[in-house]
Scaffold this motif. Structure first.
Motif, short mmCIF file in Angstrom:
data_model
loop_
_atom_site.label_atom_id
_atom_site.label_comp_id
_atom_site.label_asym_id
_atom_site.label_seq_id
_atom_site.Cartn_x
_atom_site.Cartn_y
_atom_site.Cartn_z
N LYS A 1 -0.49 23.83 43.16
CA LYS A 1 -0.29 24.68 41.94
C LYS A 1 -0.16 26.17 42.70
O LYS A 1 0.31 27.30 42.06
CB LYS A 1 -1.15 24.77 40.74
CG LYS A 1 -1.49 23.53 40.26
CD LYS A 1 -2.67 23.41 38.98
CE LYS A 1 -2.52 22.24 38.27
NZ LYS A 1 -3.71 22.19 37.17
N ARG A 2 -0.53 26.38 43.79
CA ARG A 2 -0.46 27.65 44.37
C ARG A 2 0.64 27.97 45.34
O ARG A 2 0.87 29.16 45.78
CB ARG A 2 -1.79 27.95 45.02
CG ARG A 2 -3.07 27.79 44.34
CD ARG A 2 -4.37 28.05 44.97
NE ARG A 2 -5.48 27.89 44.41
CZ ARG A 2 -6.83 28.11 45.08
NH1 ARG A 2 -6.84 28.65 46.20
NH2 ARG A 2 -7.80 28.19 44.09
N LEU A 3 1.59 26.92 45.56
CA LEU A 3 2.58 26.90 46.58
C LEU A 3 3.86 27.84 45.77
O LEU A 3 3.76 27.70 44.54
CB LEU A 3 3.03 25.50 46.76
CG LEU A 3 2.33 24.83 47.74
CD1 LEU A 3 2.68 23.53 48.03
CD2 LEU A 3 2.01 25.36 48.90
N PRO A 4 4.51 28.63 46.31
CA PRO A 4 5.37 29.40 45.88
C PRO A 4 6.51 28.59 45.51
O PRO A 4 7.27 27.52 45.84
CB PRO A 4 6.11 30.22 46.95
CG PRO A 4 5.50 29.66 48.30
CD PRO A 4 4.33 28.92 47.92
N SER A 5 6.99 28.71 44.15
CA SER A 5 8.14 27.98 43.56
C SER A 5 8.76 28.97 42.42
O SER A 5 9.09 28.57 41.25
CB SER A 5 7.57 26.82 42.78
OG SER A 5 6.51 26.87 41.78
N ASP A 6 9.04 30.02 42.78
CA ASP A 6 9.85 31.12 42.09
C ASP A 6 11.43 31.13 42.42
O ASP A 6 11.93 32.04 41.77
CB ASP A 6 9.02 32.54 41.93
CG ASP A 6 8.91 32.76 43.63
OD1 ASP A 6 9.44 32.26 44.39
OD2 ASP A 6 8.14 33.89 43.72
N GLY A 7 11.80 30.44 43.22
CA GLY A 7 13.12 30.59 43.78
C GLY A 7 13.61 31.92 44.59
O GLY A 7 14.56 31.70 45.13
N ASN A 8 12.46 32.53 45.31
CA ASN A 8 12.65 33.34 46.28
C ASN A 8 12.45 32.78 47.48
O ASN A 8 11.64 31.96 47.56
CB ASN A 8 11.76 34.56 45.82
CG ASN A 8 11.89 35.27 44.49
OD1 ASN A 8 12.98 35.68 44.46
ND2 ASN A 8 11.03 35.79 44.07
N TRP A 9 13.05 33.31 48.53
CA TRP A 9 13.07 32.88 50.10
C TRP A 9 11.67 33.60 50.59
O TRP A 9 11.72 34.86 50.73
CB TRP A 9 14.03 33.28 50.85
CG TRP A 9 13.84 32.93 52.23
CD1 TRP A 9 13.91 33.56 53.35
CD2 TRP A 9 13.54 31.47 52.72
NE1 TRP A 9 13.57 32.97 54.38
CE2 TRP A 9 13.64 31.54 54.10
CE3 TRP A 9 13.96 30.11 52.31
CZ2 TRP A 9 13.62 30.46 54.86
CZ3 TRP A 9 13.85 29.14 52.76
CH2 TRP A 9 13.69 29.23 54.48
N HIS A 10 10.50 32.80 50.59
CA HIS A 10 9.24 33.56 51.14
C HIS A 10 9.09 33.33 52.42
O HIS A 10 8.61 32.36 53.21
CB HIS A 10 8.12 32.75 50.49
CG HIS A 10 8.17 33.01 48.88
ND1 HIS A 10 7.15 33.94 48.67
CD2 HIS A 10 8.72 32.55 47.87
CE1 HIS A 10 7.14 34.27 47.11
NE2 HIS A 10 8.14 33.18 46.96
N SER A 11 9.78 34.15 53.12
CA SER A 11 10.04 34.09 54.71
C SER A 11 8.69 33.97 55.36
O SER A 11 8.32 33.45 56.63
CB SER A 11 11.00 35.06 55.32
OG SER A 11 10.51 36.44 54.99
N VAL A 12 7.61 34.87 54.92
CA VAL A 12 6.22 35.04 55.71
C VAL A 12 5.75 33.64 55.56
O VAL A 12 5.07 33.24 56.65
CB VAL A 12 5.65 36.35 55.06
CG1 VAL A 12 4.21 36.42 55.69
CG2 VAL A 12 6.27 37.28 55.39
#
Length: 409
Positions: free
Chosen positions: A279-290
């Protein structure tokens, strides 16, 4: 019978008898595969095979699976879930028997057949889970399917190591016999469950779309989001393929650690991390390069620790490496899959998902086959360092990719 009638008749949630039978079948199917995966390199080395040949034998499984996966859906649509599942289970049992008779059958042929069976099994079971559940519970059902598919990689390597260490090929044959018998028992009733699922008839409009598959594949392959995500996934699974194919031989050669314990720790981290952080993994459609870069660095550190463990003489260095690798692998796929599902949209979902899974398989094939050939010339330590270098190189690329990936997003 239409789909609503199926749901009324079979739906009792993700723990209905029909779903529990499928979970058990999934666990036992992949248990046999994981059991073979552990012992096969040890047996191959005992009969005098070199690393290049061992890598080819191990990698053929995923290579065949990768090539067949994009077309498996069309076959299932034409034959039907119930009939194809019967063929799959018959094929699976035949593969187990062929391992017993492998003195007369080339191992590479058996591994290819096993990969073909696995390609169809994973697709059929996922389709069945989706058809037996309402849309509200599909995600949870698929998550449970993935869990039962992962659990064998936690348990079977350790059991495989014990079987080989204690009884050699007799332990291998005994393990296959037990797993084959249990698979037959767990398969009882699945035909009755899947018989009530009908494959919808394709309209003339849908049939014409089959001619556009090539165009959709080309459009996906040249998409910048798909390109970088695939490079990241390939670099992630290269190290995983090398570890899977050669860890057992590595610990035997160096005398440090235990391959069964290594795989148990790594797979335990994968299973635990996927559920605790889901539930904490990014899933907003943005590229999380870091975040993606940090996952690659975690894999890089893990591979480097595996490479230097024999020089330190400390077993815990090897096992810390398994933790770092497991953490990176556990989070990479769901993060990238969630990202692609948003930026690529619904239109080509089947196309890009099939291709993306194939890219993951491609990395594993490179790690087992290509690096297996390299290991004959440079040794296992350098092979693992090459894998670490591949992950680190893509991590640097990811660190510089933010502007390019978010342009016109």
């Amino acid at each position: 019978m239409n789909r609503n009638e199926v749901l009324v008749d079979t739906y009792n949630g993700v723990f209905s008898p029909a779903l529990l039978r499928l979970y058990a079948l999934t666990f036992l199917f992949y248990s046999a595969n994981a059991f073979v995966q552990m012992i096969l390199p040890l047996y191959s080395r005992s009969v005098g095979f070199g690393n290049d040949r061992i890598g080819i034998i191990v990698g053929t499984y995923l290579l065949v699976s990768m090539l067949l996966r994009p077309w498996a859906g069309l076959v299932v649509e034409r034959i039907g879930i119930t009939r194809i599942l019967r063929f799959i289970l018959m094929g699976h049992l035949c593969v187990l028997l062929l391992y017993v008779w492998q003195g007369n059958v080339p191992l590479i042929f058996i591994r290819g057949l096993q990969g073909a069976v696995a390609a169809f099994f994973s697709l059929v079971v996922q389709m069945t889970v989706m058809d037996l559940l309402s849309e509200r519970d599909r995600t949870q059902g698929l998550s449970l399917y993935l869990l039962f598919g992962l659990l064998p990689s936690v348990m079977m390597p350790a059991l495989g190591w014990i079987a080989w260490d204690q009884a050699g090929m007799n332990g291998f044959y005994a393990g296959l016999a037990v797993l084959g018998a249990l698979t037959l028992i767990s398969a009882y009733g699945t035909g009755r469950d899947t018989k009530r699922i009908t494959v919808p008839t394709r309209s003339s409009e849908q049939k014409t779309r089959k001619h556009d598959i090539t165009v959709s594949i080309q459009a996906t392959l040249w998409n910048r989001h798909f390109i970088l995500s695939s490079l990241v996934m390939i670099s992630t699974t290269i190290g995983f393929g090398a570890i899977t194919a050669f860890m057992a031989l590595y610990v035997v050669q160096t005398g440090i650690g235990n391959a069964g314990v290594f795989f148990f720790i790594q797979s335990g981290v994968v299973v635990t991390t996927r559920f605790t952080l889901r539930k904490r993994l990014p899933s907003d459609g943005n590229w999380h390069s870091v975040y993606v870069g940090l996952l690659l660095v975690s894999i890089t550190i893990g591979l480097a620790l595996v490479a230097i463990a024999p020089y330190t003489g400390m077993t815990w260095v090897l096992y810390v490496g398994s933790i770092a690798i497991g953490y990176g692998i556990a989070n990479m796929y769901p993060v990238l899959a969630a990202y692609l599902s948003i930026v690529l949209g619904q239109e080509r979902r089947k196309i890009w998902m099939g291709l993306f899974i194939s890219m993951s398989d491609l990395g594993t094939v490179i790690g087992s086959i290509i690096l297996g050939m390299a290991a004959d010339h440079v040794g296992y330590t350098s092979m693992f360092l090459i894998s670490a270098g591949a992950s680190l190189s893509i991590a640097i690329l990811v660190a510089m990719s933010n502007r390019w990936m978010n342009a016109h997003h």
